[in-house]
Design an enzyme around this catalytic site. Structure first.
Site, PDB file in Angstrom:
ATOM      1  N   LYS A 128    -115.418  87.293 -40.077  1.00  0.00           N
ATOM      2  CA  LYS A 128    -115.255  88.298 -41.126  1.00  0.00           C
ATOM      3  C   LYS A 128    -116.067  87.929 -42.367  1.00  0.00           C
ATOM      4  O   LYS A 128    -116.714  88.781 -42.976  1.00  0.00           O
ATOM      5  CB  LYS A 128    -113.779  88.443 -41.498  1.00  0.00           C
ATOM      6  CG  LYS A 128    -112.921  89.105 -40.441  1.00  0.00           C
ATOM      7  CD  LYS A 128    -111.502  89.267 -40.931  1.00  0.00           C
ATOM      8  CE  LYS A 128    -110.629  89.993 -39.925  1.00  0.00           C
ATOM      9  NZ  LYS A 128    -109.246  90.182 -40.409  1.00  0.00           N
TER      10      LYS A 128
ATOM     11  N   LYS B  40    -101.144  96.019 -43.504  1.00  0.00           N
ATOM     12  CA  LYS B  40    -100.233  95.248 -44.349  1.00  0.00           C
ATOM     13  C   LYS B  40    -100.780  95.101 -45.764  1.00  0.00           C
ATOM     14  O   LYS B  40    -100.091  95.370 -46.745  1.00  0.00           O
ATOM     15  CB  LYS B  40     -99.966  93.877 -43.728  1.00  0.00           C
ATOM     16  CG  LYS B  40     -98.959  93.050 -44.530  1.00  0.00           C
ATOM     17  CD  LYS B  40     -98.428  91.869 -43.741  1.00  0.00           C
ATOM     18  CE  LYS B  40     -99.447  90.797 -43.530  1.00  0.00           C
ATOM     19  NZ  LYS B  40     -98.849  89.597 -42.893  1.00  0.00           N
TER      20      LYS B  40
ATOM     21  N   GLY C 162     -99.331  90.777 -37.813  1.00  0.00           N
ATOM     22  CA  GLY C 162     -99.741  91.988 -37.121  1.00  0.00           C
ATOM     23  C   GLY C 162     -99.340  92.034 -35.662  1.00  0.00           C
ATOM     24  O   GLY C 162     -98.829  93.046 -35.178  1.00  0.00           O
ATOM     25  N   ARG C 163     -99.552  90.945 -34.942  1.00  0.00           N
ATOM     26  CA  ARG C 163     -99.303  90.980 -33.497  1.00  0.00           C
ATOM     27  C   ARG C 163     -97.821  90.865 -33.156  1.00  0.00           C
ATOM     28  O   ARG C 163     -97.449  90.954 -31.985  1.00  0.00           O
ATOM     29  CB  ARG C 163    -100.112  89.880 -32.803  1.00  0.00           C
ATOM     30  CG  ARG C 163     -99.830  88.464 -33.286  1.00  0.00           C
ATOM     31  CD  ARG C 163    -100.866  87.496 -32.702  1.00  0.00           C
ATOM     32  NE  ARG C 163    -100.731  86.141 -33.208  1.00  0.00           N
ATOM     33  CZ  ARG C 163    -101.231  85.705 -34.342  1.00  0.00           C
ATOM     34  NH1 ARG C 163    -101.882  86.528 -35.142  1.00  0.00           N
ATOM     35  NH2 ARG C 163    -101.088  84.439 -34.709  1.00  0.00           N
TER      36      ARG C 163
ATOM     37  N   GLU D 149    -104.571  84.933 -29.701  1.00  0.00           N
ATOM     38  CA  GLU D 149    -104.683  84.777 -31.145  1.00  0.00           C
ATOM     39  C   GLU D 149    -103.612  83.837 -31.663  1.00  0.00           C
ATOM     40  O   GLU D 149    -103.812  83.130 -32.651  1.00  0.00           O
ATOM     41  CB  GLU D 149    -104.579  86.134 -31.845  1.00  0.00           C
ATOM     42  CG  GLU D 149    -104.961  86.082 -33.326  1.00  0.00           C
ATOM     43  CD  GLU D 149    -105.170  87.446 -33.937  1.00  0.00           C
ATOM     44  OE1 GLU D 149    -106.326  87.925 -33.935  1.00  0.00           O
ATOM     45  OE2 GLU D 149    -104.178  88.045 -34.398  1.00  0.00           O
TER      46      GLU D 149
ATOM     47  N   HIS E 139    -108.796  96.363  -5.750  1.00  0.00           N
ATOM     48  CA  HIS E 139    -110.111  96.765  -5.263  1.00  0.00           C
ATOM     49  C   HIS E 139    -111.233  96.203  -6.123  1.00  0.00           C
ATOM     50  O   HIS E 139    -112.397  96.578  -5.939  1.00  0.00           O
ATOM     51  CB  HIS E 139    -110.197  98.292  -5.212  1.00  0.00           C
ATOM     52  CG  HIS E 139    -109.156  98.916  -4.339  1.00  0.00           C
ATOM     53  ND1 HIS E 139    -109.243  98.922  -2.962  1.00  0.00           N
ATOM     54  CD2 HIS E 139    -107.976  99.520  -4.645  1.00  0.00           C
ATOM     55  CE1 HIS E 139    -108.175  99.526  -2.451  1.00  0.00           C
ATOM     56  NE2 HIS E 139    -107.392  99.891  -3.448  1.00  0.00           N
TER      57      HIS E 139
ATOM     58  N   GLU F  28    -111.955  96.983 -41.293  1.00  0.00           N
ATOM     59  CA  GLU F  28    -112.060  97.991 -40.237  1.00  0.00           C
ATOM     60  C   GLU F  28    -111.097  99.154 -40.503  1.00  0.00           C
ATOM     61  O   GLU F  28    -111.466 100.326 -40.399  1.00  0.00           O
ATOM     62  CB  GLU F  28    -111.764  97.374 -38.867  1.00  0.00           C
ATOM     63  CG  GLU F  28    -112.743  96.309 -38.417  1.00  0.00           C
ATOM     64  CD  GLU F  28    -112.355  94.911 -38.871  1.00  0.00           C
ATOM     65  OE1 GLU F  28    -112.927  93.947 -38.338  1.00  0.00           O
ATOM     66  OE2 GLU F  28    -111.479  94.790 -39.756  1.00  0.00           O
TER      67      GLU F  28
END
Length: 386
Positions: free
Chosen positions: A344, A46, A107-108, A193, A224, A52
């Site tokens: 950050k 954005k 973002g999410r 978040e 399992h 990152e």
């Protein structure tokens, strides 16, 4: 997640890879066998400043130029999904090849915006339109359905009920479809978040639990590994089972076995097995307590006709609106993420200290200082050994 979920509908003559981790391994493995002349990079950010993302983007640009020996190749092999045209242009991408979206899109919550460009390339414009249709259908249901029949509201109330009144700390997301193997991880960001908050909207400290921990694996794999704890452990773990009546890949009796397992797990959690029933089977007395299942453990089963772009959009929107409803009831802001920022900021302070040629004075706590000094010593030792 969306690409893996809809891989059945994807164009198989396209190779799609995704890089998010700043760990170099993520980028190196994703580009290991690619032909640079046939590779398109989609940089999705954005602000076009996320550390990152831009670290990987710069590595991608360097990789392409080194392979093609042409600086001008960047404009032909990169597009951007962003709101920052100035930064995109400075990177070397023609702003005409920038796909924009509203700056208030988080973002999410963004996969049905231009951020979904990679998904559209994979499944085609019609498939992406169907995905948006699924989102819209659940949006309208959430907006118009009475509360007693409103699926996101009911899901949210169940989450709050078990989290705040029964002290359930987690929710297990258990999709019985291999295509949804990344769905639990996707929901981790969406839920934790959004609602992992300790203050109300007015800034007061909350005195109740907010978001539970979301986790899970596809069935039957999870059976399992961790289902033992869900059935007979000391912790109450509400479960969301997700299954489909029609398989996308028909092979023998695989799908019938898959559905038999999901139905059986829900039944076992609900009703268990009493000690009397275990004893009636001729079980040795000393084994009876070990084979007894208490039951009365909560689960919800979402049984959908078929995994399609439409149903995936509906499913994601269901959880989005559930998370939002939880935030409203808890009186917290589901659309900020201040807890992400501190790490950050500290990382930006530490980064130049890790790159320093000479040991500079460190101003962190004793534990962090010790870790940095140990790293610098080991790095210096490795270089001298080399």
């Amino acid at each position: 997640m969306a690409y893996e979920a809809l891989k059945h509908y994807s164009q198989r003559d396209l190779t799609l890879r995704f890089v998010a981790n700043v760990d170099a391994t993520d980028f190196v493995e994703a580009t290991q066998d690619l032909d640079p002349a046939e590779t398109l990079f989609i940089i999705s950010s954005k602000t076009f400043t996320t550390l990152e993302t831009m670290t990987n983007a710069n590595s991608a640009r360097a990789w392409l130029i080194a392979k093609l020996k042409d600086q001008a190749a960047v404009a032909k092999h990169f597009v951007a999904v962003s709101t920052n045209a100035e930064a995109v242009t400075k990177f070397g991408i023609d702003s005409a090849n920038m796909f924009g979206f509203w700056d208030w899109v988080g973002g999410r919550y963004s996969m049905d915006s231009a951020i979904g460009l990679s998904t559209m390339l994979a499944i085609g414009p019609q498939g992406f339109k169907e995905l948006l249709g699924g989102f819209h259908a659940m949006d309208e249901h959430f907006r118009t359905a009475p509360l007693a029949q409103n699926m996101p509201v009911i899901m949210a109330l169940l989450t709050i009920w078990y989290s705040d009144f029964f002290a359930a700390e987690t929710v297990a997301i258990l999709p019985y479809d291999q295509y949804l193997k990344r769905f639990p991880a996707y929901l981790q960001q969406l839920a934790m978040e959004s609602n992992g908050k300790q203050t109300t909207q007015s800034g007061a400290a909350v005195d109740y639990n907010t978001s539970p921990i979301y986790w899970g694996e596809p069935g039957t794999n999870g059976q399992h590994s961790f289902y033992q704890l869900i059935h007979q452990g000391t912790r109450l773990i509400p479960c969301d089972f997700i299954a489909f009546t029609e398989p996308l890949n028909k092979l023998g009796t695989h799908h019938e076995q898959l559905l038999a397992n999901v139905f059986a797990q829900a039944e076992a959690l609900a009703f268990g097995k009493t000690s009397a029933e275990v004893a009636a089977e001729g079980t040795k007395p000393w084994l009876v307590p070990h084979r007894t299942f208490g039951g009365n453990r909560p689960s919800s089963t979402l049984l959908v006709d078929r995994l399609t772009p439409t149903t995936l959009g509906t499913l994601i929107a269901l959880y989005e609106h559930s998370v939002f409803t939880q935030g409203v009831i808890w009186n917290i802001d589901s659309f900020d993420q201040w807890g992400v920022e501190l790490g950050k900021v500290l990382a930006q302070r530490i980064l130049p200290e890790l790159s320093a040629v000479t040991a500079a004075p460190l101003a962190h706590d004793s534990s962090t200082n010790a870790l940095i000094r140990r790293y610098l010593r080991r790095r210096a030792g490795a270089r001298s050994d080399g």
